[in-house]
Design a protein around this motif. Structure first.
Motif, PDB file in Angstrom:
ATOM      1  N   VAL A   1       0.844  -1.189   0.000  1.00 33.87           N
ATOM      2  CA  VAL A   1       0.000   0.000   0.000  1.00 33.87           C
ATOM      3  C   VAL A   1       0.884   1.245   0.000  1.00 33.87           C
ATOM      4  CG1 VAL A   1      -0.179   0.084   2.533  1.00 33.87           C
ATOM      5  CG2 VAL A   1      -1.985   1.111   1.134  1.00 33.87           C
ATOM      6  N   ASN A   2       0.426   2.283  -0.672  1.00 33.81           N
ATOM      7  CA  ASN A   2       1.041   3.592  -0.546  1.00 33.81           C
ATOM      8  C   ASN A   2       0.515   4.146   0.768  1.00 33.81           C
ATOM      9  OD1 ASN A   2       1.365   6.439  -0.532  1.00 33.81           O
ATOM     10  ND2 ASN A   2       1.550   6.464  -2.760  1.00 33.81           N
ATOM     11  N   ILE A   3       1.288   4.035   1.827  1.00 30.05           N
ATOM     12  CA  ILE A   3       0.799   4.353   3.173  1.00 30.05           C
ATOM     13  C   ILE A   3       0.470   5.833   3.329  1.00 30.05           C
ATOM     14  CG2 ILE A   3       3.081   4.637   4.232  1.00 30.05           C
ATOM     15  CD1 ILE A   3      -0.111   3.075   5.811  1.00 30.05           C
ATOM     16  N   GLU A   4       1.198   6.694   2.644  1.00 31.20           N
ATOM     17  CA  GLU A   4       0.883   8.117   2.728  1.00 31.20           C
ATOM     18  C   GLU A   4      -0.498   8.390   2.128  1.00 31.20           C
ATOM     19  OE1 GLU A   4       2.789  12.488   1.743  1.00 31.20           O
ATOM     20  OE2 GLU A   4       3.676  10.730   0.803  1.00 31.20           O
ATOM     21  N   GLU A   5      -0.758   7.839   0.953  1.00 26.03           N
ATOM     22  CA  GLU A   5      -2.065   8.018   0.314  1.00 26.03           C
ATOM     23  C   GLU A   5      -3.180   7.414   1.159  1.00 26.03           C
ATOM     24  OE1 GLU A   5      -4.227   5.704  -3.166  1.00 26.03           O
ATOM     25  OE2 GLU A   5      -2.664   7.020  -3.970  1.00 26.03           O
ATOM     26  N   ALA A   6      -2.965   6.206   1.666  1.00 23.19           N
ATOM     27  CA  ALA A   6      -3.987   5.539   2.477  1.00 23.19           C
ATOM     28  C   ALA A   6      -4.309   6.337   3.732  1.00 23.19           C
ATOM     29  CB  ALA A   6      -3.520   4.129   2.855  1.00 23.19           C
ATOM     30  N   THR A   7      -3.287   6.907   4.350  1.00 24.75           N
ATOM     31  CA  THR A   7      -3.477   7.684   5.572  1.00 24.75           C
ATOM     32  C   THR A   7      -4.191   8.992   5.272  1.00 24.75           C
ATOM     33  OG1 THR A   7      -1.463   6.706   6.481  1.00 24.75           O
ATOM     34  CG2 THR A   7      -2.303   8.672   7.574  1.00 24.75           C
TER      35      THR A   7
END
Length: 134
Positions: free
Chosen positions: A14-20
């Motif tokens: 997952v792109n954690i920045e985008e998900a967050t």
């Protein structure tokens, strides 16, 4: 765009920045495995994570957006650790430590968190902070 559902315990990237940053719920569980769990959180201005303790869980939290006040200590009436954090800061909470993070900024605080071992049931979504109490 990231699908905000629990993908565990299957392999997942997952792109954690985008998900967050795109999460609008108070808490959304993105991945639950046997030994670890990933959640994303949105804390409104003036809101907080909620004073809590995890007796068997260490926790890693990272702020992607916002400005917060971190308090920790050995009891809920003895929060001897008190620090301010902002974008890109990490908070490490040892098991057994009471802790809270309050949004002291002027925008929603966006956080992702790793619990080891998992703390919430697989697939947990709390749209609001009040939902976590039910």
């Amino acid at each position: 765009m990231t699908e905000h559902i629990d993908h565990g315990p299957h392999p997942y990237v997952v792109n954690i920045e985008e998900a967050t940053l795109t999460n609008e719920n108070f808490r959304t569980t993105l991945w639950t495995g046997e030994k670890m769990q990933l959640t994303v959180m949105t804390i409104p201005v003036g809101g907080d994570v909620g004073l809590e303790v995890h007796d068997d869980t260490d926790q890693f939290l990272r702020l992607e957006q916002g400005h917060g006040r971190v308090q920790m200590g050995p009891s809920k009436n003895e929060l001897t650790f008190d620090e301010e954090v902002s974008d890109d800061w990490v908070i490490l909470v040892p098991k057994g430590q009471w802790h809270n993070i309050t949004n002291i900024g002027d925008e929603p605080m966006k956080i992702y968190s790793l619990y080891a071992p998992p703390h919430h049931a697989h697939g947990t979504i709390h749209q609001t902070q009040a939902d976590q109490d039910h």
